[in-house]
Design a protein around this motif. Structure first.
Motif, PDB file in Angstrom:
ATOM      1  N   SER A 121       0.779  -1.087  -0.003  1.00  9.23           N
ATOM      2  CA  SER A 121      -0.012  -0.107  -0.125  1.00  9.23           C
ATOM      3  C   SER A 121       1.000   1.231  -0.094  1.00  9.23           C
ATOM      4  O   SER A 121       2.207   1.154  -0.307  1.00  9.23           O
ATOM      5  CB  SER A 121      -0.903  -0.115   1.223  1.00  9.23           C
ATOM      6  N   ASP A 122       0.341   2.516   0.230  1.00  5.80           N
ATOM      7  CA  ASP A 122       1.035   3.718   0.210  1.00  5.80           C
ATOM      8  C   ASP A 122       1.432   4.097   1.555  1.00  5.80           C
ATOM      9  O   ASP A 122       1.978   5.178   1.825  1.00  5.80           O
ATOM     10  CB  ASP A 122       0.063   4.761  -0.479  1.00  5.80           C
ATOM     11  N   ASP A 133       0.052   5.621   9.540  1.00  9.84           N
ATOM     12  CA  ASP A 133      -0.799   6.372   8.918  1.00  9.84           C
ATOM     13  C   ASP A 133      -1.711   5.356   8.467  1.00  9.84           C
ATOM     14  O   ASP A 133      -1.225   4.078   8.043  1.00  9.84           O
ATOM     15  CB  ASP A 133      -0.435   7.425   7.473  1.00  9.84           C
ATOM     16  N   SER A 134      -2.907   5.772   7.828  1.00  9.66           N
ATOM     17  CA  SER A 134      -3.701   4.697   7.318  1.00  9.66           C
ATOM     18  C   SER A 134      -3.410   4.716   5.780  1.00  9.66           C
ATOM     19  O   SER A 134      -3.697   5.949   5.187  1.00  9.66           O
ATOM     20  CB  SER A 134      -5.274   4.869   7.491  1.00  9.66           C
ATOM     21  N   PRO A 135      -3.500   3.689   5.230  1.00  5.61           N
ATOM     22  CA  PRO A 135      -3.403   3.558   3.643  1.00  5.61           C
ATOM     23  C   PRO A 135      -4.582   4.083   3.242  1.00  5.61           C
ATOM     24  O   PRO A 135      -5.581   3.790   3.229  1.00  5.61           O
ATOM     25  CB  PRO A 135      -2.862   2.152   3.356  1.00  5.61           C
ATOM     26  N   THR A 136      -4.391   4.533   1.724  1.00  3.61           N
ATOM     27  CA  THR A 136      -5.391   5.101   1.046  1.00  3.61           C
ATOM     28  C   THR A 136      -5.770   4.342  -0.443  1.00  3.61           C
ATOM     29  O   THR A 136      -6.574   4.490  -0.807  1.00  3.61           O
ATOM     30  CB  THR A 136      -5.166   6.494   0.540  1.00  3.61           C
ATOM     31  N   SER A 137      -4.556   3.424  -0.589  1.00  2.00           N
ATOM     32  CA  SER A 137      -4.642   2.799  -2.060  1.00  2.00           C
ATOM     33  C   SER A 137      -3.414   1.740  -1.899  1.00  2.00           C
ATOM     34  O   SER A 137      -2.570   1.775  -1.377  1.00  2.00           O
ATOM     35  CB  SER A 137      -4.427   3.849  -3.041  1.00  2.00           C
ATOM     36  N   PRO A 173      -5.427  -3.593   3.372  1.00  2.00           N
ATOM     37  CA  PRO A 173      -5.806  -3.408   2.025  1.00  2.00           C
ATOM     38  C   PRO A 173      -5.777  -4.568   1.070  1.00  2.00           C
ATOM     39  O   PRO A 173      -6.365  -4.562   0.026  1.00  2.00           O
ATOM     40  CB  PRO A 173      -4.638  -2.531   1.810  1.00  2.00           C
TER      41      PRO A 173
END
Length: 295
Positions: A121-122, A133-137, A173
């Protein structure tokens, strides 16, 4: 002295396999290989540390672009008493091959230890700590993400121990996209997966053959069946995170006795591609286009 591996390539028939470096780890050798006397094995340590390369293998087979493992990710961290880990070069090395993240159609994981899932993930997972942080993609959002079902079940049903995949940055994810592959399954022309449990319960090796059948040589991407060339000469060396050491040793023996096979060992320093030659019970690592290792 050993140095982290650089970008390199081999060809199996019409298929290319390119090692894409991401970074390296400088490890306390007593943590990785407990009980080993490295003074009797000169040439493997750099300033008292055992270096492991981190990276991915890019397979190009008849228009397909496959990544085997996703390295360690963009991190720079000290784990006191264990290692200094640094990564972040994978996407730059992918771009140097003329490819972007959108060009990758398949990601296949040998297993889910943190140094093989870092670009999932990112958010790069940190060792023994929660994602910041929380991944977004997903990094390779258009790709299939493949692994063995045993690997997924093992890590998704327990609290991650040190070295395991972070739930927030990796498992969450992947949950909606992961696909399972079984031993012997073909994932691209000439590219098959092979069950090699021991280091983890669902560990896979990736075997690449010439889809045209012209070349008799094959390549085996071994994941964490091997961590150091020292294990070629002494397969009894047990890596500290092998979940089933006896099973891992049996798999290692099988890999070291494969004829007409180039071994792709992504953690090796200097040269990740090589062949194993055997005289009796003794094995020697010979880098591709190089001379036999004297270490």
């Amino acid at each position: 002295m050993p140095q982290p591996a650089t970008r390199s390539r081999i060809t199996i028939g019409e298929t290319t396999i390119t090692y894409l470096p991401d970074g390296f780890g400088a490890h306390n050798p007593d943590v990785l290989f407990p009980g080993v006397d490295w003074t009797t094995r000169p040439g493997y340590l750099e300033e008292g540390q055992l270096l492991l390369s981190f990276g991915s293998f890019l397979i190009r087979a008849r228009g397909r672009n496959i990544l085997v493992d996703l390295a360690v990710g963009e991190i720079d961290v000290d784990v006191p008493g264990v290692a200094r880990l640094k990564g972040g070069s994978l996407l730059r090395n992918l771009a140097a091959e003329g490819l972007s993240t959108g060009d990758i159609d398949t990601v296949v994981y040998t297993h889910l230890h943190l140094d093989h899932v870092g670009w999932t993930s990112d958010v790069a997972p940190l060792p023994n700590g929660p994602a910041t942080d929380s991944p977004t993609s997903l990094t390779f959002a258009g790709a299939r993400h493949l692994m063995s079902e045993d690997e997924w079940q093992y890590w998704s049903t327990r609290t991650a121990t040190m070295g395991g995949p972070d739930a927030e940055a990796v498992l969450k994810p992947l949950a909606s996209v992961v696909e399972f592959v079984g031993s012997g399954e073909t994932i691209a022309p000439g590219v098959t997966v092979e069950a090699t449990p021991g280091h983890t319960p669902g560990h896979l090796a990736i075997v690449v053959r010439d889809p045209a059948g012209v070349s008799t040589e094959s390549a085996c991407i071994v994941g964490d069946i091997l961590h150091s060339p020292a294990q070629v000469g002494d397969p009894d060396l047990v890596f500290s995170s092998d979940i089933a050491p006896d099973q891992a040793r049996a798999v290692r023996d099988q890999v070291l006795q494969r004829p007409d096979t180039v071994i792709a060992a992504g953690h090796f320093t200097d040269d990740v591609f090589g062949r194993v030659t055997s005289v009796g019970d003794t094995h020697m690592w010979t880098p591709v286009d190089g001379s036999p290792s004297s270490r």
